[in-house]
Write a protein that holds these residues in place. Structure first.
Motif, short mmCIF file in Angstrom:
data_model
loop_
_atom_site.label_atom_id
_atom_site.label_comp_id
_atom_site.label_asym_id
_atom_site.label_seq_id
_atom_site.Cartn_x
_atom_site.Cartn_y
_atom_site.Cartn_z
N PHE B 30 54.35 46.45 13.27
CA PHE B 30 54.44 47.32 14.80
C PHE B 30 55.73 47.00 15.61
CE2 PHE B 30 51.04 50.07 15.33
CZ PHE B 30 50.12 49.76 14.44
N ASN B 32 58.87 47.51 15.18
CA ASN B 32 60.00 48.78 15.55
C ASN B 32 59.31 49.93 15.89
OD1 ASN B 32 62.23 46.95 15.23
ND2 ASN B 32 61.88 47.04 13.15
N VAL B 33 57.95 49.92 16.09
CA VAL B 33 57.36 51.27 16.52
C VAL B 33 57.45 51.48 17.95
CG1 VAL B 33 55.08 52.43 16.47
CG2 VAL B 33 55.61 51.03 14.48
N ASP B 34 57.85 52.68 18.27
CA ASP B 34 57.89 53.01 19.89
C ASP B 34 56.66 52.94 20.49
OD1 ASP B 34 58.64 54.11 22.30
OD2 ASP B 34 59.19 55.94 21.58
#
Lengths: 357, 357
Positions: B30, B32-34
């Motif tokens: 997670f 680099n998950v927006d």
């Protein structure tokens, strides 16, 4: 209805719920969790065992088991009681989640025969249960009864129902999807309410705003059996920690706010009821939730709401449900979001709603 | 056995699997998950729909549906085929996951009658299926057959089985819990292997190392029906994104490494087999997995492994399974962990194992 949904999504503020259901919910919950914390493994390990013990204590039950969903937890609870009594008949409300939202899983997977206890727009009463003449193994009560706006019987009637069921060998199961949310109205603890029931299901993503997940609580034997069924259903995942840790985080964050949500619901319902052609069910909320009814058709209300959304930036609802009598309605569950709506924007909403004729 | 487990947990390096199953697995996926990415909602939304489409394409099937678990996915697949053929009999291996790890969910929930197709220590052959005389609705093949060390039939025999089943109206379902891991041996794509089957289940936490979750793929009608059953089982969670996004992340991270894991397995098995009193099943691995057998009793091997763990810092296994013939064994599935074991430490492990007599 797409326009209404779109206009709702574009608003800055929302009347209902907490923050948006996005990945930030997970990120916030995990921000301060140690990366080295070991996963739960197939129902074992500190993460799952500690949380189960915590919620069992909160509910005053001997044991508890974490489930990915309430659908799974409740079907299993009813099957266990049906087996114990060797009677596949159970009684519940015609608008129970099990009856209308689970594609008949209870019948298809568990071969249980539900008896619908009352009219769809009413609450189940002691008289309804007495009329069964103890022909069911179990009665499921949903508190509050969501599909009729979140209504509740009096606590005295609940006690009478519980007493009657115990005297007559009927197991009593609590669909407590919104149990946390009714403690302020009853002025009772979750333990005091749960004490009236043999088994209790609670949810972590409604009033508490977690990601998903449920707990089923009862005595040791019941929970032991529930774990076997959890494996049969494919609910005994190798890792449930994404749901458990977030459930625990949002439980701690919001369990103390249920009184605020309840007060906010009563205040907001009052403001809706002050608008001509608008009413709430129940008129005075008994939890953080209520339904908003409009005397006009969905087509008319849709465009009014869409206009309010666009002009005030406050989202009332992204949908309208058409009712059999031609009216339309939406559901509101109050949470953190309402606290962020500026007072003058909220005033604009009700000014426009009050002048819609 | 507690000493062995403890000594294993205390080692710096491990022969099998990827990194430890801890919260870091989620945090990495997670990172680099927006945060603004919208959750999937009850099976809808880009997160779930895009991933289902991606895996359907990879498997060469019309459609796919994400499940919280393979247990749920496979019971449902078998029920759909049993209903289609109006025949509750299905055939599978006596050590199938459905037979030994699911508390009889298939029988209890779906009333399916499994036919065990061969001896427990053998692979299912075309002859075994022919002997059924088309009396089953469906045959389930697990590739590789995990409980016998991860063995595989030849691809030619698979093709013959597939052809026979199609000619004789038998649905063929693939338990592809470790499908990704067999592509290097077969030198076939997942699409080429899946093409032999009517329905395919794949997992995201074994060779790929995700948190949990599964996909069931097949034609449009099959997947549509599977989604109804998914709701009945309580698998249609409001949010499955913690599993989906991590599945997608680790799929992309590791799908290209299956050849390395396979080569590492062959090399390591060779080194075990070079030790007197130690052998692997299969002798030459056909995927990233194999079982390590010892001619001595579990008590003897336990203390030898615990000593190796303490002295080399390399973990071989935290458990030993006692076999009916008195031997004992453990399972190894090669992943990223093996690449971190220093060569000299690994040499020490096999030096000690080779000198254990």
């Amino acid at each position: 209805m797409q326009d209404l949904k779109k206009s709702y999504q574009n608003t800055t503020y929302k009347l209902g719920n907490h923050s948006p259901r996005n990945v930030a919910v997970l990120k916030e919950a995990f921000e301060n969790v140690d990366a080295n914390l070991e996963s739960d493994i197939y129902g074992t390990g500190a993460i799952i065992e500690d949380f189960q013990a915590k919620i069992a204590t909160t509910l005053g039950k001997e044991a508890a088991v974490f489930f990915p969903s309430g659908t799974m937890a409740q079907q299993i609870a009813l099957r266990i009681w049906a087996d114990k009594k060797q009677n596949p008949k159970i009684g519940y409300h015609p608008l129970s989640h099990l009856e209308i939202h689970e594609q008949d899983g209870l019948r298809e997977l568990q071969h249980i025969e539900p008896i619908l206890l009352c009219d769809a727009d009413k609450l189940i009463t002691l008289a309804d249960i007495k009329a069964l003449d103890a022909s069911v193994s179990c009665v499921l009560l949903e508190l509050p009864q969501r599909e009729i706006g979140g209504q509740l019987p009096s606590f005295e009637e609940l006690e009478e129902i519980s007493h009657y069921c115990r005297e007559n060998g009927i197991q009593l199961h609590l669909d407590g999807a919104r149990l946390w949310e009714i403690t302020p109205y009853y002025q009772k603890s979750t333990e005091e309410i749960s004490a009236l029931f043999d088994s209790v299901y609670v949810s972590f993503y409604k009033g508490l705003g977690g990601i998903a997940g449920a707990i089923l609580a009862g005595d040791e034997d019941f929970v032991k059996e529930a774990k076997v069924w959890k494996r049969r259903y494919g609910g005994d995942l190798i890792s449930l920690y994404p749901y458990i840790l977030s459930a625990d985080y949002y439980y701690d964050k919001r369990i103390g706010k249920m009184g605020h949500y309840y007060e906010a619901a009563k205040e907001l319902a009052g403001r809706f009821n002050a608008c001509s052609g608008v009413s709430t069910l129940p008129e005075v909320p008994v939890s953080n939730m209520f339904h908003v009814y409009f005397d006009e058709s969905a087509e008319v209300i849709e465009s009014i709401l869409a206009k309010i959304h666009a002009e005030t930036g406050v989202g009332c609802s992204g949908y309208l449900q058409v009712k059999p009598d031609g009216r339309c309605a939406f559901e509101l569950s109050l949470g953190d979001a309402i606290t962020e709506v500026p007072a003058e924007k909220l005033a604009q909403v009700f000014e426009q709603l009050g002048n819609m004729k």
